[in-house]
Design an enzyme around this catalytic site. Structure first.
Site, PDB file in Angstrom:
ATOM      1  N   ASN A 391       6.283  40.541  24.709  1.00 24.89           N
ATOM      2  CA  ASN A 391       5.757  41.486  23.730  1.00 24.89           C
ATOM      3  C   ASN A 391       6.821  41.968  22.748  1.00 24.89           C
ATOM      4  O   ASN A 391       6.887  41.496  21.609  1.00 24.89           O
ATOM      5  CB  ASN A 391       5.129  42.680  24.461  1.00 24.89           C
ATOM      6  CG  ASN A 391       4.161  43.451  23.590  1.00 24.89           C
ATOM      7  OD1 ASN A 391       4.394  43.651  22.404  1.00 24.89           O
ATOM      8  ND2 ASN A 391       3.060  43.889  24.165  1.00 24.89           N
ATOM      9  N   ASP A 392       7.662  42.880  23.182  1.00 23.64           N
ATOM     10  CA  ASP A 392       8.627  43.504  22.265  1.00 23.64           C
ATOM     11  C   ASP A 392       9.589  42.500  21.641  1.00 23.64           C
ATOM     12  O   ASP A 392      10.020  42.673  20.504  1.00 23.64           O
ATOM     13  CB  ASP A 392       9.424  44.578  23.007  1.00 23.64           C
ATOM     14  CG  ASP A 392       8.515  45.647  23.602  1.00 23.64           C
ATOM     15  OD1 ASP A 392       7.525  45.997  22.935  1.00 23.64           O
ATOM     16  OD2 ASP A 392       8.782  46.111  24.724  1.00 23.64           O
ATOM     17  N   VAL A 393       9.942  41.444  22.380  1.00 23.04           N
ATOM     18  CA  VAL A 393      10.951  40.490  21.888  1.00 23.04           C
ATOM     19  C   VAL A 393      10.395  39.552  20.826  1.00 23.04           C
ATOM     20  O   VAL A 393      11.141  38.737  20.274  1.00 23.04           O
ATOM     21  CB  VAL A 393      11.549  39.676  23.052  1.00 23.04           C
ATOM     22  CG1 VAL A 393      12.246  40.594  24.035  1.00 23.04           C
ATOM     23  CG2 VAL A 393      10.487  38.840  23.752  1.00 23.04           C
ATOM     24  N   THR A 394       9.096  39.666  20.505  1.00 23.06           N
ATOM     25  CA  THR A 394       8.500  38.858  19.434  1.00 23.06           C
ATOM     26  C   THR A 394       7.906  39.724  18.337  1.00 23.06           C
ATOM     27  O   THR A 394       7.214  39.221  17.460  1.00 23.06           O
ATOM     28  CB  THR A 394       7.390  37.941  19.997  1.00 23.06           C
ATOM     29  OG1 THR A 394       6.343  38.746  20.562  1.00 23.06           O
ATOM     30  CG2 THR A 394       7.938  37.012  21.072  1.00 23.06           C
ATOM     31  N   ALA A 432       8.258  48.888  25.378  1.00 21.41           N
ATOM     32  CA  ALA A 432       8.629  49.863  24.349  1.00 21.41           C
ATOM     33  C   ALA A 432       7.475  50.784  23.994  1.00 21.41           C
ATOM     34  O   ALA A 432       7.663  51.795  23.320  1.00 21.41           O
ATOM     35  CB  ALA A 432       9.120  49.150  23.094  1.00 21.41           C
TER      36      ALA A 432
END
Length: 465
Positions: A391-394, A432
């Site tokens: 999720n957050d890393v993309t 996050a």
């Protein structure tokens, strides 16, 4: 058998132990040699333990009893743990190491009558080990609770009093340590160090959200290593000094690398407050926005006729235990002449190297795993990117939205590809606690459902093409 207690013989054993440990660590740089490296390092530690026993300690049977109990508990726990639970096991075992060091420091205080007659460096090193070891133990226990979902993963704070209270607890622990160092033999002061450090650790880790948990685990691991090295200095134990410094140095380096990968400073991470508290806001903000959905059949068709597919694994793959299914799907694509690569973000999952471990377990060729800096240039000429729970890393907001809490964090540039397919159970946010803007991109399609079931469905459709 007097030669067994010869200091020169023990020193030779320690040198052999350190060589084996360092050589074993070198083997852990790749999945193919990691298992062998673990065995070699374990053999080195066994040699170090034997060398310590040869010193002719009193009540050596207690050490043997500890080894037996540790083996009886540790081996079954390590064999039975699920890969999704590996981060919390790492936190738990690391914490036990820090706790052991703190207890040894306490014992040393009692046996030496408050370090009476001991050189100054022994007292200082022991007090440092007690404080940092206690922080490591209790901080790791809180991290374990958050990862095991015994404690809420969202930041838990006491408001504006959080930081002043942390400073007060640290000052109290240091005051107790300084008083002991000046020769005051009061055991309550030593207990005070352990208690104040424990309270500090709990209040320090509770405000840290799930998004920062990989960095916290690495930082606490470094604390354990440094406390062990300090205790080794106090006890004049070469094995503890070297092994502790290896753990402390590697943990510190890894913590710094992880923090840079998130574009966050270590003090900001320790200050807490990031990750896990935006679910309600996220649900409200998605009410008036639409997403495209797709099916396993359509996903299979898109990938089968692509030149290159990049798989982006995340915690969703770990939860669903989908790594073997992903490997089987990739084999089907390779049979059809499609190039398959895996994009690995440094903080994907819940511990450093989480995705690498999972994919290695599924026998995915190591050369197919590409780190973020290596793979980001590939997305612009990639036909399909398959995101599995990352999720957050993309999230493109890290590049485009200055108001986002993850703004500036290096991400995988999946939004630059021609097509993105996201496998996810729902639209819930990641660690996050914020929406992923990628999901609303016209080039993105959502395949909702359990990651393993979805991948198996795509694989069956690929077989039918």
């Amino acid at each position: 058998m007097s030669w067994v207690q010869d200091p020169s013989f023990r020193s030779s054993l320690y040198i052999l132990a350190f060589a084996l440990i360092i050589y074993g660590l070198m083997g852990m740089t790749g999945p193919r040699t990691a298992v062998r490296g673990n065995w070699i390092a374990a053999a080195g530690m066994a040699v170090a333990v034997l060398a310590t026993l040869f010193a002719g300690m009193r009540d050596a049977w207690l050490i043997v009893l500890g080894l037996v109990l540790g083996t009886v508990i540790g081996i079954p726990a390590a064999r039975k743990v699920k890969m999704t639970a590996m981060p919390q096991m790492v936190a738990l075992f690391n914490g036990v190491g820090g706790g052991a060091v703190a207890l040894i420091a306490w014992v040393e205080f009692r046996q030496s009558d408050g370090f009476a007659g001991e050189p100054g460096h022994v007292a200082i090193a022991s007090l440092f080990a007690a404080l940092v070891g206690s922080v490591s133990f209790w901080g790791s226990m809180v991290a374990f609770g958050k990862l095991q979902e015994l404690v809420a993963s969202r930041p838990i704070t006491i408001g504006v009093l959080q930081r002043p209270l942390n400073v007060l607890l640290l000052a109290a622990a240091l005051a107790c340590a300084v008083t002991i160092a000046f020769g005051v033999d009061v055991e309550l002061l030593m207990i005070g160090i352990l208690v104040f450090a424990a309270a500090l650790a709990v209040l320090m880790v509770l405000p840290i959200g799930g998004a920062d948990m990989p960095v916290v685990i690495s930082l606490l691991n470094a604390f354990t290593g440094l406390s062990a090295a300090a205790m080794g200095l106090a006890l004049n134990n070469t094995a503890l000094i070297v092994a502790g410094m290896i753990v402390g140095a590697s943990g510190s380096i890894l913590t710094n690398l992880m923090a840079k990968a998130m574009n966050r400073s270590i003090p900001a991470i320790v200050a807490g407050g990031f990750g896990g508290d935006g679910a309600v806001q996220s649900r409200q903000s998605t009410e008036d926005r639409t997403v495209r959905t797709t099916s396993a059949a359509d996903t299979a068709i898109q990938m089968a006729y692509a030149n290159q597919v990049i798989v982006v694994p995340g915690y969703g793959m770990a939860v669903a235990q989908a790594q073997h299914a992903v490997h089987e799907m990739a084999d089907q694509l390779l049979d059809k002449g499609v190039t398959v690569r895996y994009a690995i973000h440094p903080v994907a999952g819940r511990m450093p190297g989480h995705m690498n471990v999972l994919l290695a377990e599924a026998d995915v060729p190591y050369e197919h795993l590409k780190e973020m800096d290596e793979i980001n240039g590939e997305f612009s000429h990639t036909d399909v990117v398959l995101v599995i729970g990352a999720n957050d890393v993309t999230n493109p907001a890290a590049d485009t939205d200055p108001s986002s809490p993850i703004y500036g964090m290096p991400i995988l540039k999946v939004n630059e590809s021609r097509s993105v397919i996201v496998l996810k159970r729902s639209m819930s946010p990641g660690f996050a606690g914020i929406d992923n803007e990628l999901y609303f991109d016209p080039r993105t399609s959502m395949l909702f459902g359990d990651a393993k079931s979805s991948v198996l469905g795509v694989t069956e459709e690929l077989k039918a093409l």
